[in-house]
Design an enzyme around this catalytic site. Sequence first.
Site, PDB file in Angstrom:
ATOM      1  N   TRP A   1      -3.523   3.707  96.479  1.00 45.28           N
ATOM      2  CA  TRP A   1      -4.466   4.446  95.748  1.00 45.28           C
ATOM      3  C   TRP A   1      -5.171   3.844  94.657  1.00 45.28           C
ATOM      4  O   TRP A   1      -6.158   3.634  94.641  1.00 45.28           O
ATOM      5  CB  TRP A   1      -4.040   5.801  95.352  1.00 45.28           C
ATOM      6  CG  TRP A   1      -5.226   6.673  95.024  1.00 45.28           C
ATOM      7  CD1 TRP A   1      -5.474   6.886  93.396  1.00 45.28           C
ATOM      8  CD2 TRP A   1      -6.275   7.255  95.415  1.00 45.28           C
ATOM      9  NE1 TRP A   1      -6.540   7.746  93.094  1.00 45.28           N
ATOM     10  CE2 TRP A   1      -7.193   7.756  94.165  1.00 45.28           C
ATOM     11  CE3 TRP A   1      -6.485   7.568  96.803  1.00 45.28           C
ATOM     12  CZ2 TRP A   1      -8.001   8.684  94.770  1.00 45.28           C
ATOM     13  CZ3 TRP A   1      -7.715   8.312  97.053  1.00 45.28           C
ATOM     14  CH2 TRP A   1      -8.533   8.988  96.007  1.00 45.28           C
ATOM     15  N   HIS A   2      -4.279   3.399  93.860  1.00 50.03           N
ATOM     16  CA  HIS A   2      -4.802   2.579  92.601  1.00 50.03           C
ATOM     17  C   HIS A   2      -5.108   1.230  92.957  1.00 50.03           C
ATOM     18  O   HIS A   2      -6.089   0.584  92.263  1.00 50.03           O
ATOM     19  CB  HIS A   2      -3.808   2.478  91.525  1.00 50.03           C
ATOM     20  CG  HIS A   2      -3.650   3.894  90.830  1.00 50.03           C
ATOM     21  ND1 HIS A   2      -4.205   4.135  89.543  1.00 50.03           N
ATOM     22  CD2 HIS A   2      -3.161   5.063  91.080  1.00 50.03           C
ATOM     23  CE1 HIS A   2      -3.945   5.321  89.242  1.00 50.03           C
ATOM     24  NE2 HIS A   2      -3.342   5.943  89.849  1.00 50.03           N
ATOM     25  N   ASP A   3      -4.592   0.550  93.602  1.00 51.67           N
ATOM     26  CA  ASP A   3      -5.152  -0.710  94.362  1.00 51.67           C
ATOM     27  C   ASP A   3      -6.336  -0.589  95.015  1.00 51.67           C
ATOM     28  O   ASP A   3      -7.201  -1.358  94.658  1.00 51.67           O
ATOM     29  CB  ASP A   3      -4.052  -1.414  95.318  1.00 51.67           C
ATOM     30  CG  ASP A   3      -4.327  -2.855  95.492  1.00 51.67           C
ATOM     31  OD1 ASP A   3      -4.813  -3.558  94.696  1.00 51.67           O
ATOM     32  OD2 ASP A   3      -4.223  -3.151  96.983  1.00 51.67           O
TER      33      ASP A   3
END
Length: 102
Positions: free
Chosen positions: A4-6
């Site tokens: 998700w953060h990538d």
Amino acid sequence: RLAWHDAGVYSTGKLTGGCPNAVMRFTDAGEGTFGANAGLPTVALSLLEPITKKYCPDMISQADLWVLASNVAIKCMGGPDIPTRFGRAMPRAPVSLWNPKS
């Protein structure tokens, strides 16, 4: 959370995206230093380390492994199948593709 953060900082300029390149693994610059990613380069990557050592980069890139691991976790929790395209390249330096305007 790792995938998700990538994916959260990636945009091709067309406001489309995905998990681009796993540069969050570099903790000295770029996405690895973002406060929102705190703990991910150490906690999440240490959990994936045995798989990374065995299969990356010969069978799968680290970027693709992050996405695969996330897809498996979502499915194991009762979530849907997520269409995924593999073949992400792996940069050797903490480059960033993030552009807040695109």
